[in-house]
Design an enzyme around this catalytic site. Sequence first.
Site, PDB file in Angstrom:
ATOM      1  N   GLU A 164       0.772  -1.228  -0.091  1.00  0.00           N
ATOM      2  CA  GLU A 164       0.116   0.095  -0.123  1.00  0.00           C
ATOM      3  C   GLU A 164       0.837   1.259  -0.008  1.00  0.00           C
ATOM      4  O   GLU A 164       2.050   1.248   0.288  1.00  0.00           O
ATOM      5  CB  GLU A 164      -1.096  -0.073   1.123  1.00  0.00           C
ATOM      6  N   GLY A 166       6.598  -0.205   3.813  1.00  0.00           N
ATOM      7  CA  GLY A 166       5.081  -0.456   3.049  1.00  0.00           C
ATOM      8  C   GLY A 166       5.477  -0.861   1.675  1.00  0.00           C
ATOM      9  O   GLY A 166       6.642  -1.407   1.462  1.00  0.00           O
ATOM     10  N   GLU A 167       4.465  -0.649   0.840  1.00  0.00           N
ATOM     11  CA  GLU A 167       4.499  -1.009  -0.674  1.00  0.00           C
ATOM     12  C   GLU A 167       4.395  -2.602  -0.816  1.00  0.00           C
ATOM     13  O   GLU A 167       4.682  -2.834  -1.978  1.00  0.00           O
ATOM     14  CB  GLU A 167       5.842  -0.328  -1.057  1.00  0.00           C
ATOM     15  N   GLY A 168       4.572  -3.277   0.120  1.00  0.00           N
ATOM     16  CA  GLY A 168       4.709  -4.644  -0.312  1.00  0.00           C
ATOM     17  C   GLY A 168       6.198  -5.166  -0.214  1.00  0.00           C
ATOM     18  O   GLY A 168       6.555  -6.257  -0.371  1.00  0.00           O
TER      19      GLY A 168
END
Lengths: 338, 338
Positions: free
Chosen positions: A161, A305-307
């Site tokens: 995200e 984040g961001e995966g």
Amino acid sequence: MSLAQQVQHLINTKTKPAGALGRLEALALQLALVQNTTAPQIINPQVVVFAADHGIAAQQVVNAYPQAVTAQMVHNFLQGGAAINVFCNQSRVGLLVVDAGVNAVFAPHPKLVDAKVAMGTQHYGQGPAMLAEQLAQAKERGQQVVEQLWKQGCNTIALGEMGIGNTSSAALIMHQLCGLPLQACVGLGAGHTASQFLVKQQTLAQVAQFHGLGATHMPAEALLQRVGGFEIAMMFGAYLKAYELGMVMVIDGFIATSALLCAHQEQPAILTHCVFAHGSAESGHAAMLDFLGAQPLLQLGLRLGEGTGAVLALPLLQQACAFLSQMASFESAGIANA
Amino acid sequence: MSLAQQVQHLINTKTKPAGALGRLEALALQLALVQNTTAPQIINPQVVVFAADHGIAAQQVVNAYPQAVTAQMVHNFLQGGAAINVFCNQSRVGLLVVDAGVNAVFAPHPKLVDAKVAMGTQHYGQGPAMLAEQLAQAKERGQQVVEQLWKQGCNTIALGEMGIGNTSSAALIMHQLCGLPLQACVGLGAGHTASQFLVKQQTLAQVAQFHGLGATHMPAEALLQRVGGFEIAMMFGAYLKAYELGMVMVIDGFIATSALLCAHQEQPAILTHCVFAHGSAESGHAAMLDFLGAQPLLQLGLRLGEGTGAVLALPLLQQACAFLSQMASFESAGIANA
């Protein structure tokens, strides 16, 4: 013999001392059970980054970076310059970016899914973050994205995200669903000074009080409608669909886990399909994982984040599948067992 | 600006909150400094598995598996059936097997280096494990193997091992070089019952006393000659050569770290080039790492050796290099910094 017993027998007869591959052995067993086979495989793994803006972030009270950074980072994802791009390229993992509700309009792009619900949520200080219809829409679009990937042959997903201010939503969700004091849930996010952090805590305490959090039971959807974000709501739908489709989910950090908390409230069995990638440096994440009884694979002090954490853990899933399928047994290799 | 400052500046201007990639940031800096560049790369990484037999293992007193398993596992490596084969294939890492002194004769094989010093060490209960000339030979051959790989363009190595009984050598080396009580150094190895473990402890206590371990300073080479193994001695030489050549070393588990303890005694600066892959489930490993001030990247409860933990950590090194070289900066991506 049950499938679990068959797989455990396979693991135990591989050419290594019993248990010598540690957590990789438990991981192989889990993946086998999720995929209902003695030869699990990670096929066409995909990272999906859901991006959205948050009404509360416009005033830059709870967030260190200005709200505009959400859209700027979406451009960065599309241009290939973010950490998640680099990690996905290096690991040969597919990447999709979903505009769940960013406060900007994007030109079409092969890697971008336009699932925009609105130009960001409302500030949840004096009302709900989103309408019930918006939540339903977000949930459904998250489900659609996953179903689409599944139809394309992907059996393993990691959700990431981007959304300036979304650690605030995640902290409020955690506060409600884990039943922990708000102070245990609010962390530094992308970076705050001590005085900014105090303001974040005070602001979120007011929000929690306004919405009656921390007291009685609240269904996940009502909670998301009040203090969620569009990206978190889509991830909630995406996780539920991935479970329904029998996919493996690699769980990233604090915000990804907050969305999973919501999905878990609706479907507790979802945890059987989840591999927890890493323990984030965001302070609340460890307690979230404890609440879920989850032990992450990696502890690298990540908080991006961001995966990103999920992609870093993915090779371990691939190696777990590989040893189960490809290693020789004591018998096949003609080796004396202890 | 020093190279360290240049690299830290690069890391800090990448499109992520400062420090958000956690230990990967420190790893990128370390790799840059080892390779003396702002753009480090892991080129043609190689695992070298050194295999040898141990005189003490013939009686099967300190070892759970019979001595013959060393040779059987070498065949397994050459046939591609061991865990290290599977992991190297999956990660596209080269693998070389070195016969350092296995009690068997092998037919030539493209993956096998014949560096045999003898058909195993002598039992070190009443004398030294090897002659001074044998130690010198083992050290030199370890150096040659690394130099050969380096000439072929490899800049990163992980050393693994196979040798029934070699946790006993490693425990004795640790006892001497870390200055810890023998009980803190002896572990279960490949698996023992409680009574077998007691016999292992008692046997090694007698060995330690016979060789005067744990009392005064002893040079690493004298120690290796007394209680080492040919695979450990070759790894000792290999580590020293890798340091001399400016290579990155990914350090595996208990036995690999015992060889590094020896190299570290001779060349303390070697640690700058070492990335510690994982904390082994073999009980003494944590204290070894503490002694070296090392924090491993992974904690997966592995205790297999062969270099398996090192290969599992290798993608993290590759990702650290990748983000440093490939991520956009706030400036290049047009993103507002906090």
